[in-house]
Design a protein around this motif. Structure first.
Motif, PDB file in Angstrom:
ATOM      1  N   ASN A   1     -29.844  57.107   3.615  1.00 41.86           N
ATOM      2  CA  ASN A   1     -28.934  56.013   3.974  1.00 41.86           C
ATOM      3  C   ASN A   1     -27.504  56.401   3.633  1.00 41.86           C
ATOM      4  O   ASN A   1     -27.233  57.571   3.348  1.00 41.86           O
ATOM      5  CB  ASN A   1     -29.344  54.673   3.342  1.00 41.86           C
ATOM      6  CG  ASN A   1     -29.458  54.724   1.839  1.00 41.86           C
ATOM      7  OD1 ASN A   1     -28.937  55.629   1.206  1.00 41.86           O
ATOM      8  ND2 ASN A   1     -30.141  53.761   1.259  1.00 41.86           N
ATOM      9  N   THR A   2     -26.597  55.458   3.684  1.00 44.47           N
ATOM     10  CA  THR A   2     -25.174  55.768   3.597  1.00 44.47           C
ATOM     11  C   THR A   2     -24.731  56.137   2.184  1.00 44.47           C
ATOM     12  O   THR A   2     -25.388  55.795   1.199  1.00 44.47           O
ATOM     13  CB  THR A   2     -24.353  54.554   4.073  1.00 44.47           C
ATOM     14  OG1 THR A   2     -24.754  53.397   3.336  1.00 44.47           O
ATOM     15  CG2 THR A   2     -24.561  54.308   5.547  1.00 44.47           C
ATOM     16  N   PRO A   3     -23.594  56.840   2.067  1.00 42.78           N
ATOM     17  CA  PRO A   3     -23.062  57.175   0.746  1.00 42.78           C
ATOM     18  C   PRO A   3     -22.749  55.921  -0.070  1.00 42.78           C
ATOM     19  O   PRO A   3     -22.383  54.882   0.476  1.00 42.78           O
ATOM     20  CB  PRO A   3     -21.777  57.946   1.069  1.00 42.78           C
ATOM     21  CG  PRO A   3     -21.996  58.495   2.434  1.00 42.78           C
ATOM     22  CD  PRO A   3     -22.805  57.444   3.154  1.00 42.78           C
ATOM     23  N   GLY A   4     -22.904  56.037  -1.382  1.00 45.04           N
ATOM     24  CA  GLY A   4     -22.514  54.966  -2.284  1.00 45.04           C
ATOM     25  C   GLY A   4     -23.634  54.061  -2.730  1.00 45.04           C
ATOM     26  O   GLY A   4     -23.462  53.257  -3.642  1.00 45.04           O
TER      27      GLY A   4
ATOM     28  N   GLY B   1     -27.864  53.267  -3.919  1.00 48.40           N
ATOM     29  CA  GLY B   1     -28.708  53.704  -5.025  1.00 48.40           C
ATOM     30  C   GLY B   1     -29.358  55.054  -4.794  1.00 48.40           C
ATOM     31  O   GLY B   1     -29.422  55.895  -5.702  1.00 48.40           O
ATOM     32  N   TYR B   2     -29.873  55.289  -3.582  1.00 51.03           N
ATOM     33  CA  TYR B   2     -30.466  56.594  -3.279  1.00 51.03           C
ATOM     34  C   TYR B   2     -29.410  57.695  -3.422  1.00 51.03           C
ATOM     35  O   TYR B   2     -29.666  58.753  -3.992  1.00 51.03           O
ATOM     36  CB  TYR B   2     -31.013  56.620  -1.851  1.00 51.03           C
ATOM     37  CG  TYR B   2     -32.218  55.761  -1.582  1.00 51.03           C
ATOM     38  CD1 TYR B   2     -32.994  55.241  -2.611  1.00 51.03           C
ATOM     39  CD2 TYR B   2     -32.596  55.464  -0.274  1.00 51.03           C
ATOM     40  CE1 TYR B   2     -34.095  54.450  -2.353  1.00 51.03           C
ATOM     41  CE2 TYR B   2     -33.693  54.674  -0.001  1.00 51.03           C
ATOM     42  CZ  TYR B   2     -34.443  54.160  -1.045  1.00 51.03           C
ATOM     43  OH  TYR B   2     -35.539  53.377  -0.773  1.00 51.03           O
ATOM     44  N   ASP B   3     -28.223  57.441  -2.879  1.00 51.73           N
ATOM     45  CA  ASP B   3     -27.152  58.427  -2.904  1.00 51.73           C
ATOM     46  C   ASP B   3     -26.740  58.741  -4.340  1.00 51.73           C
ATOM     47  O   ASP B   3     -26.614  59.922  -4.719  1.00 51.73           O
ATOM     48  CB  ASP B   3     -25.964  57.884  -2.116  1.00 51.73           C
ATOM     49  CG  ASP B   3     -24.860  58.906  -1.927  1.00 51.73           C
ATOM     50  OD1 ASP B   3     -25.084  59.891  -1.197  1.00 51.73           O
ATOM     51  OD2 ASP B   3     -23.768  58.729  -2.515  1.00 51.73           O
ATOM     52  N   THR B   4     -26.544  57.709  -5.139  1.00 53.49           N
ATOM     53  CA  THR B   4     -26.158  57.917  -6.536  1.00 53.49           C
ATOM     54  C   THR B   4     -27.213  58.715  -7.290  1.00 53.49           C
ATOM     55  O   THR B   4     -26.905  59.670  -8.012  1.00 53.49           O
ATOM     56  CB  THR B   4     -25.932  56.570  -7.236  1.00 53.49           C
ATOM     57  OG1 THR B   4     -24.891  55.862  -6.561  1.00 53.49           O
ATOM     58  CG2 THR B   4     -25.556  56.762  -8.699  1.00 53.49           C
TER      59      THR B   4
ATOM     60  N   GLY C   1     -26.635  50.319  -0.297  1.00 51.77           N
ATOM     61  CA  GLY C   1     -25.668  49.665  -1.163  1.00 51.77           C
ATOM     62  C   GLY C   1     -24.229  49.981  -0.814  1.00 51.77           C
ATOM     63  O   GLY C   1     -23.332  49.174  -1.058  1.00 51.77           O
ATOM     64  N   GLY C   2     -23.988  51.159  -0.225  1.00 44.50           N
ATOM     65  CA  GLY C   2     -22.633  51.506   0.173  1.00 44.50           C
ATOM     66  C   GLY C   2     -22.083  50.583   1.235  1.00 44.50           C
ATOM     67  O   GLY C   2     -20.877  50.333   1.297  1.00 44.50           O
ATOM     68  N   ASP C   3     -22.955  50.060   2.089  1.00 39.00           N
ATOM     69  CA  ASP C   3     -22.535  49.097   3.104  1.00 39.00           C
ATOM     70  C   ASP C   3     -22.535  47.672   2.577  1.00 39.00           C
ATOM     71  O   ASP C   3     -21.764  46.830   3.052  1.00 39.00           O
ATOM     72  CB  ASP C   3     -23.474  49.178   4.323  1.00 39.00           C
ATOM     73  CG  ASP C   3     -23.125  50.339   5.239  1.00 39.00           C
ATOM     74  OD1 ASP C   3     -22.100  50.996   4.997  1.00 39.00           O
ATOM     75  OD2 ASP C   3     -23.892  50.599   6.178  1.00 39.00           O
ATOM     76  N   LEU C   4     -23.393  47.398   1.611  1.00 37.82           N
ATOM     77  CA  LEU C   4     -23.455  46.043   1.054  1.00 37.82           C
ATOM     78  C   LEU C   4     -22.243  45.717   0.206  1.00 37.82           C
ATOM     79  O   LEU C   4     -21.755  44.579   0.206  1.00 37.82           O
ATOM     80  CB  LEU C   4     -24.736  45.884   0.226  1.00 37.82           C
ATOM     81  CG  LEU C   4     -24.925  44.554  -0.508  1.00 37.82           C
ATOM     82  CD1 LEU C   4     -24.937  43.382   0.468  1.00 37.82           C
ATOM     83  CD2 LEU C   4     -26.222  44.589  -1.326  1.00 37.82           C
TER      84      LEU C   4
END
Length: 335
Positions: free
Chosen positions: A51-54, A56-59, A203-206
């Motif tokens: 999914n997008t940067p920022g 939970g997965y990304d972090t 979360g980056g989009d939220l």
């Protein structure tokens, strides 16, 4: 890149409750890896974030990559994002990369749910399980200017007119940010068919939706928003774990007389058909990462709960989660 879908979904309380009970296994265990897989640092490893940067997965992926490289467990670990369809675009990529021992995907409960709600032909049970890394309680959050100062304020207004208050989440139906508010609705006596859930792709989009007052409240992992929470831009009304989150000044739902405990989880999988040597090498690397002081410090920094299991135990866990999600979403008419 943002995908927003307003969803009015009938929740099946008993079925959804099963999801929470499926997230509790913790503790380090022996793996099915061979000692030969641990020789030398891992080179050329790519970790895909679906999914997008920022978010939970990304972090989690970027923290893991940094620890792997800083501890000389791996060299030049690359993290890249391949967002879309709640994580199933990335899932399809992993499944199609059969035999690629240099690729891993950071995933979790949200990808399990999205694989069914998006009618994906690819399923996590087709991947090679490597390790479950963390669990994380959810948080009920609002913008700093929200009229809701406490969870009681929110629940009172929500019960009076459920459809008028939108609920933002950084996952697709069946994912943690969807299941948490649906369970919360049931726990406080709200008919979930009245809940106005708005899905964001991570979360980056939220986060911009929270900061811009685009949603009445949000349900997601607090670890993704710690900077905004610390600065006061985001206010946490309650968290969903058994205990309070360190560094977050908010009660648990149970402390607030709401009988609900819920946790998300995240882990790593590899493509199907990788060699035993590659599987052993990757699991050994993640075990070394988990044992490092740097990873243990990261758990504290991000308010993550250590939930480390690998090998056959993680494979069994994934199969169980897949079945539970499929059963719940079938009852909801979403699978």
């Amino acid at each position: 890149m943002r995908q927003i879908r307003a969803l009015r979904i009938a929740a099946v309380a008993a079925g959804i409750a099963l999801m929470a009970t499926g997230c509790g296994a913790t503790g380090k265990t022996a793996t099915d890896s061979k000692s030969s897989g641990s020789a030398g640092p891992v080179t050329g490893l790519q970790i895909m974030v679906p999914n997008t940067p920022g978010g939970g997965y990304d972090t989690t992926a970027r923290v893991a990559a940094k620890v792997l490289d800083d501890e000389k467990i791996a060299t030049n670990t690359e993290v890249f994002n391949l967002a879309g369809a709640g994580g199933t675009v990335g899932l399809a990529r992993v499944v199609n990369e059969k035999g690629n021992g240099d690729l891993a995907m950071l995933m979790g409960l949200g990808v399990v749910g999205a694989s069914y709600t998006n009618k994906s032909e690819s399923k996590l049970t087709a991947t090679t399980p490597l390790a479950k890394l963390i669990e994380e309680p959810g948080a009920i959050m609002v913008n700093k200017n929200s009229p809701f100062k406490t969870i009681d304020d929110l629940v009172t207004a929500w019960k009076a007119d459920p459809g008028s208050i939108s609920v933002g989440g950084g996952s697709s139906p069946g994912g943690p940010d969807h299941l948490l508010p649906m369970q919360l609705a049931g726990a406080v006596g709200i008919d979930p068919t009245k809940v106005n859930f708005v899905s964001y792709d991570g979360g980056g989009d939220l986060l911009p939706a929270i900061l811009g007052n685009k949603v009445g409240f949000a349900a997601s992992g607090a670890g993704e928003y710690l900077k905004q929470i610390e600065s006061g831009e985001v206010r946490v009304l309650a968290t969903s774990g058994e205990k309070r989150l360190a560094g977050v000044d908010a009660p648990t739902l149970k402390e607030s007389n709401i009988d609900l405990v819920f946790s998300n989880w995240r882990g790593l999988v590899a493509p199907p058909g990788i060699t035993d040597a590659d599987k052993a090498k990757l699991i050994a690397a993640v075990e070394k990462m988990h044992s490092s002081a740097a990873w243990q410090e990261a758990l504290k920094t991000h308010s993550w709960t250590d939930a480390f299991i690998t090998g056959e135990k993680f494979e069994s866990f994934l199969k169980e989660q897949d079945k539970r999600v499929a059963d719940v979403l079938t009852k909801l008419g979403l699978a």
